[in-house]
Design an enzyme around this catalytic site. Structure first.
Site, PDB file in Angstrom:
ATOM      1  N   ALA A  70       0.821  -1.217   0.000  1.00 49.69           N
ATOM      2  CA  ALA A  70       0.000   0.000   0.000  1.00 49.69           C
ATOM      3  C   ALA A  70       0.854   1.266   0.000  1.00 49.69           C
ATOM      4  O   ALA A  70       0.438   2.294  -0.524  1.00 49.69           O
ATOM      5  CB  ALA A  70      -0.950   0.002   1.193  1.00 49.69           C
ATOM      6  N   THR A  71       2.050   1.200   0.553  1.00 53.56           N
ATOM      7  CA  THR A  71       2.926   2.381   0.517  1.00 53.56           C
ATOM      8  C   THR A  71       3.202   2.769  -0.931  1.00 53.56           C
ATOM      9  O   THR A  71       3.057   3.934  -1.320  1.00 53.56           O
ATOM     10  CB  THR A  71       4.257   2.093   1.243  1.00 53.56           C
ATOM     11  OG1 THR A  71       3.973   1.797   2.614  1.00 53.56           O
ATOM     12  CG2 THR A  71       5.203   3.282   1.166  1.00 53.56           C
ATOM     13  N   ASN A 161      -5.686   3.179  10.617  1.00 56.89           N
ATOM     14  CA  ASN A 161      -4.854   2.088  11.097  1.00 56.89           C
ATOM     15  C   ASN A 161      -4.625   2.120  12.607  1.00 56.89           C
ATOM     16  O   ASN A 161      -4.275   1.111  13.200  1.00 56.89           O
ATOM     17  CB  ASN A 161      -3.508   2.084  10.365  1.00 56.89           C
ATOM     18  CG  ASN A 161      -2.877   3.447  10.289  1.00 56.89           C
ATOM     19  OD1 ASN A 161      -3.463   4.392   9.754  1.00 56.89           O
ATOM     20  ND2 ASN A 161      -1.684   3.571  10.834  1.00 56.89           N
ATOM     21  N   GLN A 189      -6.567  -0.852   5.403  1.00 59.35           N
ATOM     22  CA  GLN A 189      -7.158  -1.433   6.621  1.00 59.35           C
ATOM     23  C   GLN A 189      -8.612  -1.837   6.425  1.00 59.35           C
ATOM     24  O   GLN A 189      -9.273  -2.228   7.395  1.00 59.35           O
ATOM     25  CB  GLN A 189      -7.069  -0.418   7.774  1.00 59.35           C
ATOM     26  CG  GLN A 189      -5.662  -0.089   8.217  1.00 59.35           C
ATOM     27  CD  GLN A 189      -5.030  -1.202   9.036  1.00 59.35           C
ATOM     28  OE1 GLN A 189      -5.696  -2.128   9.491  1.00 59.35           O
ATOM     29  NE2 GLN A 189      -3.723  -1.125   9.220  1.00 59.35           N
ATOM     30  N   SER A 209      -3.315  -3.569   0.522  1.00 55.12           N
ATOM     31  CA  SER A 209      -2.093  -4.249   0.946  1.00 55.12           C
ATOM     32  C   SER A 209      -2.454  -5.670   1.351  1.00 55.12           C
ATOM     33  O   SER A 209      -3.375  -5.878   2.139  1.00 55.12           O
ATOM     34  CB  SER A 209      -1.482  -3.505   2.137  1.00 55.12           C
ATOM     35  OG  SER A 209      -0.384  -4.235   2.649  1.00 55.12           O
ATOM     36  N   HIS A 211      -0.726  -7.896   3.188  1.00 55.55           N
ATOM     37  CA  HIS A 211      -0.379  -8.371   4.542  1.00 55.55           C
ATOM     38  C   HIS A 211      -1.244  -7.766   5.646  1.00 55.55           C
ATOM     39  O   HIS A 211      -1.062  -8.078   6.825  1.00 55.55           O
ATOM     40  CB  HIS A 211       1.116  -8.188   4.834  1.00 55.55           C
ATOM     41  CG  HIS A 211       1.540  -6.804   5.221  1.00 55.55           C
ATOM     42  ND1 HIS A 211       1.732  -6.422   6.528  1.00 55.55           N
ATOM     43  CD2 HIS A 211       1.815  -5.708   4.478  1.00 55.55           C
ATOM     44  CE1 HIS A 211       2.125  -5.147   6.571  1.00 55.55           C
ATOM     45  NE2 HIS A 211       2.178  -4.693   5.331  1.00 55.55           N
ATOM     46  N   THR A 249       9.201  -7.300 -12.860  1.00 53.40           N
ATOM     47  CA  THR A 249       8.641  -8.651 -12.886  1.00 53.40           C
ATOM     48  C   THR A 249       7.698  -8.848 -11.708  1.00 53.40           C
ATOM     49  O   THR A 249       8.058  -8.546 -10.563  1.00 53.40           O
ATOM     50  CB  THR A 249       9.792  -9.684 -12.794  1.00 53.40           C
ATOM     51  OG1 THR A 249      10.717  -9.412 -13.846  1.00 53.40           O
ATOM     52  CG2 THR A 249       9.261 -11.106 -12.923  1.00 53.40           C
ATOM     53  N   CYS A 335       9.734   4.117  18.748  1.00 57.84           N
ATOM     54  CA  CYS A 335      10.916   4.448  19.544  1.00 57.84           C
ATOM     55  C   CYS A 335      10.934   3.623  20.833  1.00 57.84           C
ATOM     56  O   CYS A 335      10.009   2.903  21.139  1.00 57.84           O
ATOM     57  CB  CYS A 335      10.905   5.928  19.911  1.00 57.84           C
ATOM     58  SG  CYS A 335      10.578   6.992  18.507  1.00 57.84           S
TER      59      CYS A 335
HETATM   60  C1  LIG Z   1      -0.076  -0.747   6.502  1.00 56.72           C
HETATM   61  C2  LIG Z   1      -0.662   0.479   5.896  1.00 56.72           C
HETATM   62  C3  LIG Z   1      -0.055   1.095   4.807  1.00 56.72           C
HETATM   63  C4  LIG Z   1       1.244   0.586   4.221  1.00 56.72           C
HETATM   64  O1  LIG Z   1       1.057  -0.660   3.625  1.00 56.72           O
HETATM   65  P1  LIG Z   1       2.316  -1.583   3.197  1.00 56.72           P
HETATM   66  O2  LIG Z   1       1.697  -2.604   2.320  1.00 56.72           O
HETATM   67  O3  LIG Z   1       2.869  -2.146   4.468  1.00 56.72           O
HETATM   68  O4  LIG Z   1       3.266  -0.701   2.477  1.00 56.72           O
HETATM   69  C5  LIG Z   1      -0.649   2.201   4.281  1.00 56.72           C
HETATM   70  N1  LIG Z   1      -1.797   2.690   4.789  1.00 56.72           N
HETATM   71  C6  LIG Z   1      -2.415   2.124   5.834  1.00 56.72           C
HETATM   72  C7  LIG Z   1      -3.685   2.697   6.345  1.00 56.72           C
HETATM   73  C8  LIG Z   1      -1.860   0.996   6.422  1.00 56.72           C
HETATM   74  O5  LIG Z   1      -2.462   0.449   7.476  1.00 56.72           O
END
Ligand SMILES: *Cc1c(COP(=O)(O)O)cnc(C)c1O
Length: 388
Positions: A70-71, A161, A189, A209, A211, A249, A335
């Site tokens: 998602a990033t 999130n 999310q 995303s 995961h 790829t 942190c």
């Molecule tokens: C986890 C998350 C992301 C980033 O997703 P990745 O697949 O880990 O890069 C972006 N936005 C929200 C709201 C998320 O919870």
């Protein structure tokens, strides 16, 4: 260790692992090498997964672009839209800047959205970070005041999130489209947690995303609307895979896993939510009865079942972390305990930095067991929560 950090990452569903296994073990090869039979088989499997994902969100398979997560999808949506607009829009007396010069987003968005929006300054855009209210929902008045025909893009998350708060995406879409702007939604999310249909939500771009939805790490997707067409400039150049929007790829096993995870998310969303809501309700009851001072952060009605975000009003951060040491929960900071950077999502909802630092995010998952929730309920009622 009891894992209640499913909004950071979910475990892979065993059915997803099973679907991926042959592509790690036997069915190797490049899905873009379609000059031979193996490549064609693999390419077919990619398209099957794209179809599963598209169906899960009510999209056309041609509207799905696989990314690394998602990033990357959020970066492609926001920077890609800005770059395209800057290159193709006729300037209207603002030097060489774009005519629609504003990009709106909100203070509780994920860092990768906020940073992507801010980065568009480089191409002549004005990033506007709008406030959210104390319940985490968008400040509708500030939003409407900022929305006019100088806006190119609005980016709003479906589900937060940290707090699990659900934004009213379809209502936002109506306002955004009324001024001729486009809407991007970070739905990382939301997949598997709430019903997700791109036509009902009326979004132009939507990030996902794997995961966060019981699929593998390292893959995500961007939905890019075809009608009306949402135009983007690619950020990664190369062999023109993914219709030229994302060269590279495709990671075949991950693609296959994401397809199955998305299908399961759509099929099991309602039953997962029903089971998990009972746990959320039990925790809220326990918190209400507790003599300790605990505050729930974020709207209680516009919220996914999977999340609780609690501030411990009579514990300091160290006492809180000690009490919760056998749970994997998020304390809103990467942190060390000594060097706390409190959650900006919570401080932007009006919490003091100290309050935000003494807050925890608890997130349930599909694999969470009743016995684990029983431990959680016992802790919420224990004297450890009351110690001043
Ligand atoms: C986890 C998350 C992301 C980033 O997703 P990745 O697949 O880990 O890069 C972006 N936005 C929200 C709201 C998320 O919870």
């Amino acid at each position: 260790m009891i894992y209640l950090d499913n909004q950071a990452s979910t475990p892979c569903d065993p059915r997803v692992l099973e679907a991926m296994a042959p592509f790690w073990q036997r069915l190797y090869g490049n899905p873009h090498s379609i000059e031979h039979g193996r490549g064609q088989v693999l390419a077919g499997r990619v398209e099957e997964a794209r179809g599963q994902l598209a169906q899960a969100i009510g999209a056309d398979p041609r509207e799905v672009v696989f990314t690394s997560g998602a990033t990357e999808a959020n970066n492609l949506a926001i920077k890609g839209a800005a770059l395209f607009a800057q290159r193709h829009a006729k300037s209207k007396g603002r030097g060489n800047g774009p005519a629609r010069c504003k990009i709106l987003t909100f203070a509780s968005e994920h860092k990768c959205v906020l940073e992507s929006v801010k980065a568009t300054v480089a191409w002549g855009f004005d990033p506007v970070i709008l406030p959210v209210k104390t319940d985490g929902l968008i400040d509708w008045q500030a939003f409407e005041a900022a929305l006019d025909d100088s806006v190119m893009l609005v980016s709003v998350m479906a589900v937060n999130n940290e707090t699990g708060v659900i934004q009213p995406i379809a209502d936002i879409a109506e306002k955004v489209h009324a001024v001729g702007a486009k809407l991007h939604c970070d739905a990382a999310q939301a997949l598997g947690k709430i019903p997700l249909d791109v036509a009902l939500l009326d979004v132009d771009l939507m990030s996902l995303s794997a995961h966060k939805a019981y699929g593998p790490m390292g893959i995500g997707a961007l939905y890019v609307r075809r009608r009306p067409r949402m135009r983007l400039e690619p950020l990664v150049s190369g062999g023109n895979q993914e219709r030229g929007l994302r060269s590279g790829t495709l990671p075949l096993p991950l693609v296959v896993g994401f397809g199955v995870a998305a299908q399961l998310a759509a099929e099991e969303q309602a039953t997962d939510a029903e089971r998990i809501k009972a746990w959320q309700d039990a925790c809220l009851d326990r918190i209400a009865q507790s003599p300790a001072l605990m505050q729930i952060n974020g709207s209680l009605t516009q919220r996914v079942a999977h999340n609780l975000n609690i501030s411990f009003l009579n514990l300091d951060r160290d006492a809180m972390l000690r009490a919760w040491c056998s749970f994997a929960v998020s304390s809103g900071s990467a942190c060390s305990a000594a060097d706390v950077e409190p959650s900006y999502v919570l401080t932007n909802m009006g919490l003091s930095p100290a309050q935000a630092a003494a807050s925890l995010r608890i997130s349930f998952g599909r694999q969470t067991q009743q016995s684990e929730v029983d431990h959680l309920l016992a802790l919420l009622a224990s004297p450890a929560m009351e110690r001043a």
